[in-house]
Design a protein around this motif. Sequence first.
Motif, PDB file in Angstrom:
ATOM      1  N   ASP A   1      -9.584   3.682  -1.700  1.00 12.72           N
ATOM      2  CA  ASP A   1      -8.836   2.595  -2.327  1.00 12.72           C
ATOM      3  C   ASP A   1      -9.522   1.245  -2.110  1.00 12.72           C
ATOM      4  N   TRP A   2     -10.834   1.273  -1.944  1.00 11.72           N
ATOM      5  CA  TRP A   2     -11.574   0.048  -1.691  1.00 11.72           C
ATOM      6  C   TRP A   2     -11.328  -1.003  -2.771  1.00 11.72           C
ATOM      7  N   LEU A   3     -11.362  -0.614  -4.028  1.00 11.08           N
ATOM      8  CA  LEU A   3     -11.142  -1.556  -5.125  1.00 11.08           C
ATOM      9  C   LEU A   3      -9.715  -2.087  -5.095  1.00 11.08           C
ATOM     10  N   GLY A   4      -8.754  -1.239  -4.790  1.00 12.58           N
ATOM     11  CA  GLY A   4      -7.363  -1.673  -4.685  1.00 12.58           C
ATOM     12  C   GLY A   4      -7.165  -2.694  -3.580  1.00 12.58           C
ATOM     13  N   ILE A   5      -7.854  -2.485  -2.466  1.00 10.55           N
ATOM     14  CA  ILE A   5      -7.765  -3.435  -1.355  1.00 10.55           C
ATOM     15  C   ILE A   5      -8.320  -4.790  -1.779  1.00 10.55           C
ATOM     16  N   LEU A   6      -9.465  -4.775  -2.468  1.00  6.64           N
ATOM     17  CA  LEU A   6     -10.043  -6.031  -2.957  1.00  6.64           C
ATOM     18  C   LEU A   6      -9.089  -6.709  -3.944  1.00  6.64           C
ATOM     19  N   ALA A   7      -8.507  -5.946  -4.847  1.00 10.37           N
ATOM     20  CA  ALA A   7      -7.571  -6.518  -5.820  1.00 10.37           C
ATOM     21  C   ALA A   7      -6.368  -7.142  -5.114  1.00 10.37           C
ATOM     22  N   ARG A   8      -5.835  -6.463  -4.112  1.00 10.68           N
ATOM     23  CA  ARG A   8      -4.685  -7.008  -3.392  1.00 10.68           C
ATOM     24  C   ARG A   8      -5.040  -8.288  -2.634  1.00 10.68           C
ATOM     25  N   LYS A   9      -6.281  -8.398  -2.161  1.00 11.53           N
ATOM     26  CA  LYS A   9      -6.720  -9.638  -1.516  1.00 11.53           C
ATOM     27  C   LYS A   9      -6.702 -10.796  -2.510  1.00 11.53           C
ATOM     28  N   CYS A  10      -6.910 -10.482  -3.777  1.00 16.00           N
ATOM     29  CA  CYS A  10      -6.961 -11.501  -4.834  1.00 16.00           C
ATOM     30  C   CYS A  10      -5.613 -11.699  -5.527  1.00 16.00           C
ATOM     31  N   ARG A  11      -4.610 -10.950  -5.102  1.00 20.94           N
ATOM     32  CA  ARG A  11      -3.319 -10.949  -5.798  1.00 20.94           C
ATOM     33  C   ARG A  11      -2.722 -12.348  -5.951  1.00 20.94           C
ATOM     34  N   SER A  12      -2.826 -13.189  -4.919  1.00 19.87           N
ATOM     35  CA  SER A  12      -2.214 -14.513  -5.006  1.00 19.87           C
ATOM     36  C   SER A  12      -2.851 -15.366  -6.106  1.00 19.87           C
ATOM     37  N   LEU A  13      -4.110 -15.139  -6.409  1.00 16.68           N
ATOM     38  CA  LEU A  13      -4.761 -15.851  -7.514  1.00 16.68           C
ATOM     39  C   LEU A  13      -4.415 -15.227  -8.857  1.00 16.68           C
ATOM     40  N   ILE A  14      -4.507 -13.911  -8.914  1.00 18.95           N
ATOM     41  CA  ILE A  14      -4.297 -13.194 -10.172  1.00 18.95           C
ATOM     42  C   ILE A  14      -2.876 -13.380 -10.685  1.00 18.95           C
TER      43      ILE A  14
END
Length: 125
Positions: free
Chosen positions: A57-70
């Motif tokens: 889930d490496w990509l999911g982890i990266l996406a969640r790190k960016c969630r506040s921006l997205i």
Amino acid sequence: MTKVTQEEIAHFRSQLADYPSALQALQVLEDCEGDLEDAAIALAIRAGQQPEIANSDWLGILARKCRSLICRRELRDDLLNGNFAEIVPYLATSNLCPDLLATPVMMYVMRQGANDFCHPLDPLL
């Protein structure tokens, strides 16, 4: 494994035609036969990152790190309507997401569903 269709790639390509890093990411995605995780790992390595390949889930982890921006309120309508022309460059200029990974992150969010992906932040926004 998350498989992205040619139609989804074409949709992103048409919206991000003026954004070279996005086009490069989409080409890698095509070279990986639509396998989003494989493409993201290849792009991460090109960007000087060391992805945790053992973590599926490496990509999911990266996406969640960016969630506040997205999931910012001012971007939410574009996100819900599948308009990524403003979101991908915005994300790519942040310090949270390498330029080459902004497109795969947005494709991951699209696959998760914008409302589901952003739901944990809704009470805060």
